[in-house]
Write a protein that holds these residues in place. Sequence first.
Motif, PDB file in Angstrom:
ATOM      1  N   LEU A 117      34.756  40.294  26.975  1.00 25.11           N
ATOM      2  CA  LEU A 117      36.013  40.550  27.685  1.00 25.11           C
ATOM      3  C   LEU A 117      35.765  41.236  29.029  1.00 25.11           C
ATOM      4  O   LEU A 117      36.407  40.888  30.027  1.00 25.11           O
ATOM      5  CB  LEU A 117      36.948  41.396  26.822  1.00 25.11           C
ATOM      6  CG  LEU A 117      37.530  40.693  25.600  1.00 25.11           C
ATOM      7  CD1 LEU A 117      38.292  41.683  24.730  1.00 25.11           C
ATOM      8  CD2 LEU A 117      38.410  39.537  25.997  1.00 25.11           C
ATOM      9  N   VAL A 118      34.842  42.185  29.072  1.00 25.39           N
ATOM     10  CA  VAL A 118      34.513  42.852  30.333  1.00 25.39           C
ATOM     11  C   VAL A 118      33.871  41.858  31.296  1.00 25.39           C
ATOM     12  O   VAL A 118      34.195  41.816  32.483  1.00 25.39           O
ATOM     13  CB  VAL A 118      33.583  44.062  30.095  1.00 25.39           C
ATOM     14  CG1 VAL A 118      32.997  44.576  31.393  1.00 25.39           C
ATOM     15  CG2 VAL A 118      34.335  45.168  29.378  1.00 25.39           C
TER      16      VAL A 118
ATOM     17  N   ARG B  61      34.273  38.674  31.486  1.00 23.34           N
ATOM     18  CA  ARG B  61      35.253  37.706  31.991  1.00 23.34           C
ATOM     19  C   ARG B  61      36.300  38.344  32.900  1.00 23.34           C
ATOM     20  O   ARG B  61      36.898  37.673  33.725  1.00 23.34           O
ATOM     21  CB  ARG B  61      35.936  36.990  30.838  1.00 23.34           C
ATOM     22  CG  ARG B  61      35.007  36.063  30.094  1.00 23.34           C
ATOM     23  CD  ARG B  61      35.747  35.289  29.031  1.00 23.34           C
ATOM     24  NE  ARG B  61      34.860  34.420  28.285  1.00 23.34           N
ATOM     25  CZ  ARG B  61      34.530  33.186  28.659  1.00 23.34           C
ATOM     26  NH1 ARG B  61      35.016  32.700  29.770  1.00 23.34           N
ATOM     27  NH2 ARG B  61      33.721  32.466  27.928  1.00 23.34           N
ATOM     28  N   SER B  62      36.540  39.638  32.749  1.00 25.81           N
ATOM     29  CA  SER B  62      37.609  40.265  33.535  1.00 25.81           C
ATOM     30  C   SER B  62      37.102  41.099  34.713  1.00 25.81           C
ATOM     31  O   SER B  62      37.904  41.571  35.502  1.00 25.81           O
ATOM     32  CB  SER B  62      38.460  41.158  32.629  1.00 25.81           C
ATOM     33  OG  SER B  62      37.682  42.229  32.145  1.00 25.81           O
ATOM     34  N   SER B  63      35.798  41.274  34.831  1.00 23.36           N
ATOM     35  CA  SER B  63      35.272  42.116  35.906  1.00 23.36           C
ATOM     36  C   SER B  63      35.364  41.429  37.257  1.00 23.36           C
ATOM     37  O   SER B  63      35.157  40.236  37.375  1.00 23.36           O
ATOM     38  CB  SER B  63      33.809  42.466  35.633  1.00 23.36           C
ATOM     39  OG  SER B  63      33.723  43.283  34.512  1.00 23.36           O
TER      40      SER B  63
END
Length: 109
Positions: free
Chosen positions: A93-94, A96-98
């Motif tokens: 998740l990190v 993909r969202s960073s």
Amino acid sequence: MKRWFLPMLALIAGAVWLWYRRETVLEGDGVVHLQSEHEHFHLHVDLPPGMEIEPGDTLEILTVPKTHGQTNGEITYPSRVRLTKASSLRRELVRRSSLVEINELVEHP
């Protein structure tokens, strides 16, 4: 059928939450390079062999030198470090969202 839907949904949500919150903690001895000047502050940590920072991980420097706010340029000192490894779900998740890749932070010369 409807009777089992909400409990099953709650069970799945709970399992995903536990997977997301799972962490592994590693400790070792590292070397901290601290550079502090009038307009510039830079910190670099040489990690022990086998420790690698990935997205979502947290690194704690456990020893801080007594400098009284003055470093006079650069200081290097040994310190115990604690690396908290994120779960595979949190890491993904990190990742993909960073907006900034972790490599820019870790591999900066």
